[in-house]
Design a protein around this motif. Structure first.
Motif, PDB file in Angstrom:
ATOM      1  N   GLN A   3       0.849  -1.188   0.000  1.00  0.00           N
ATOM      2  CA  GLN A   3       0.000   0.000   0.000  1.00  0.00           C
ATOM      3  C   GLN A   3       0.887   1.241   0.000  1.00  0.00           C
ATOM      4  O   GLN A   3       1.883   1.293   0.723  1.00  0.00           O
ATOM      5  N   VAL A   4       0.488   2.215  -0.793  1.00  0.00           N
ATOM      6  CA  VAL A   4       1.200   3.493  -0.873  1.00  0.00           C
ATOM      7  C   VAL A   4       0.187   4.593  -0.564  1.00  0.00           C
ATOM      8  O   VAL A   4      -0.854   4.685  -1.218  1.00  0.00           O
ATOM      9  N   VAL A   5       0.500   5.399   0.427  1.00  0.00           N
ATOM     10  CA  VAL A   5      -0.436   6.428   0.875  1.00  0.00           C
ATOM     11  C   VAL A   5       0.277   7.770   0.952  1.00  0.00           C
ATOM     12  O   VAL A   5       1.336   7.875   1.571  1.00  0.00           O
ATOM     13  N   GLU A   6      -0.324   8.768   0.318  1.00  0.00           N
ATOM     14  CA  GLU A   6       0.226  10.125   0.353  1.00  0.00           C
ATOM     15  C   GLU A   6      -0.588  10.986   1.310  1.00  0.00           C
ATOM     16  O   GLU A   6      -1.751  10.721   1.569  1.00  0.00           O
ATOM     17  N   THR A  33      13.244   2.032  -5.740  1.00  0.00           N
ATOM     18  CA  THR A  33      13.127   3.470  -5.997  1.00  0.00           C
ATOM     19  C   THR A  33      11.865   3.980  -5.325  1.00  0.00           C
ATOM     20  O   THR A  33      10.915   3.222  -5.098  1.00  0.00           O
ATOM     21  N   MET A  34      11.868   5.271  -5.020  1.00  0.00           N
ATOM     22  CA  MET A  34      10.688   5.903  -4.436  1.00  0.00           C
ATOM     23  C   MET A  34      10.662   7.337  -4.930  1.00  0.00           C
ATOM     24  O   MET A  34      11.658   8.055  -4.786  1.00  0.00           O
ATOM     25  N   ASP A  35       9.554   7.716  -5.545  1.00  0.00           N
ATOM     26  CA  ASP A  35       9.519   8.962  -6.303  1.00  0.00           C
ATOM     27  C   ASP A  35       8.193   9.703  -6.104  1.00  0.00           C
ATOM     28  O   ASP A  35       7.196   9.135  -5.689  1.00  0.00           O
ATOM     29  N   TRP A  36       8.225  10.955  -6.486  1.00  0.00           N
ATOM     30  CA  TRP A  36       7.020  11.772  -6.605  1.00  0.00           C
ATOM     31  C   TRP A  36       6.840  12.151  -8.071  1.00  0.00           C
ATOM     32  O   TRP A  36       7.773  12.628  -8.724  1.00  0.00           O
ATOM     33  N   TYR A  37       5.633  11.945  -8.557  1.00  0.00           N
ATOM     34  CA  TYR A  37       5.237  12.377  -9.894  1.00  0.00           C
ATOM     35  C   TYR A  37       4.064  13.334  -9.736  1.00  0.00           C
ATOM     36  O   TYR A  37       3.433  13.404  -8.680  1.00  0.00           O
ATOM     37  N   ARG A  38       3.766  14.051 -10.805  1.00  0.00           N
ATOM     38  CA  ARG A  38       2.585  14.895 -10.787  1.00  0.00           C
ATOM     39  C   ARG A  38       1.921  14.876 -12.151  1.00  0.00           C
ATOM     40  O   ARG A  38       2.573  14.606 -13.175  1.00  0.00           O
ATOM     41  N   ALA A  91      -1.415  20.479  -9.502  1.00  0.00           N
ATOM     42  CA  ALA A  91      -1.517  19.145 -10.099  1.00  0.00           C
ATOM     43  C   ALA A  91      -1.897  18.152  -9.004  1.00  0.00           C
ATOM     44  O   ALA A  91      -1.909  18.491  -7.820  1.00  0.00           O
ATOM     45  N   VAL A  92      -2.196  16.936  -9.431  1.00  0.00           N
ATOM     46  CA  VAL A  92      -2.288  15.823  -8.494  1.00  0.00           C
ATOM     47  C   VAL A  92      -0.896  15.215  -8.385  1.00  0.00           C
ATOM     48  O   VAL A  92      -0.269  14.908  -9.404  1.00  0.00           O
ATOM     49  N   TYR A  93      -0.435  15.074  -7.161  1.00  0.00           N
ATOM     50  CA  TYR A  93       0.895  14.538  -6.915  1.00  0.00           C
ATOM     51  C   TYR A  93       0.771  13.087  -6.468  1.00  0.00           C
ATOM     52  O   TYR A  93       0.012  12.774  -5.537  1.00  0.00           O
ATOM     53  N   GLY A 113      -2.872   9.535  -4.970  1.00  0.00           N
ATOM     54  CA  GLY A 113      -2.624  10.915  -5.332  1.00  0.00           C
ATOM     55  C   GLY A 113      -3.159  11.904  -4.318  1.00  0.00           C
ATOM     56  O   GLY A 113      -4.114  11.619  -3.588  1.00  0.00           O
ATOM     57  N   THR A 114      -2.529  13.065  -4.261  1.00  0.00           N
ATOM     58  CA  THR A 114      -2.988  14.146  -3.395  1.00  0.00           C
ATOM     59  C   THR A 114      -2.952  15.443  -4.200  1.00  0.00           C
ATOM     60  O   THR A 114      -1.998  15.714  -4.929  1.00  0.00           O
ATOM     61  N   GLN A 115      -4.024  16.214  -4.074  1.00  0.00           N
ATOM     62  CA  GLN A 115      -4.162  17.440  -4.875  1.00  0.00           C
ATOM     63  C   GLN A 115      -3.355  18.583  -4.270  1.00  0.00           C
ATOM     64  O   GLN A 115      -3.446  18.853  -3.063  1.00  0.00           O
TER      65      GLN A 115
END
Length: 120
Positions: A3-6, A33-38, A91-93, A113-115
């Motif tokens: 599970q991945v939770v932002e 790897t662990m990253d942030w996208y938007r 954006a949604v991150y 995702g988080t806005q």
């Protein structure tokens, strides 16, 4: 399962700051790897910042020193400190991880995702 939770998104005025956090949990043997996208409406998803498998950091060209990514390996947590936010950062991150699970499989996992909204 993984599970991945932002958390940490919200509304901020231009020039302000936000801090995003992401935790990966579940049957994780190793985080590669662990990253942030938007992703903004009408745009492709793009890399904001991330940690490579060798521990090095990568940033999108548009970051230009405004964002800082950090991590806590013990908790499989990565954070993104965003300063000097601009309206175009709206954006949604999404948090992403490439991880090895207890079943010996390597997969990509995404959070919901988080806005982030930056007003002018």
């Amino acid at each position: 399962q993984v599970q991945v939770v932002e958390s940490g998104g919200g509304l901020v005025q231009a020039g302000g700051s936000l801090r995003l956090s992401c935790t990966a949990s579940g049957s994780i043997v190793r985080i590669n790897t662990m990253d942030w996208y938007r992703q903004a409406p009408g745009n492709q998803r793009e890399l904001v910042a991330g940690f490579s498998s060798d521990g090095s950091t990568n940033y999108g060209d548009f970051v230009k020193g405004r964002f800082t990514i950090s991590r806590d390996n013990a908790d499989n947590t990565v954070s993104l400190q965003m300063d000097g936010l601009k309206p175009e950062d709206t954006a949604v991150y999404y948090c992403h991880t490439n991880a090895v699970t207890g079943w010996g499989r390597t997969n990509d996992y995404w959070g919901p995702g988080t806005q982030v909204t930056v007003s002018s």
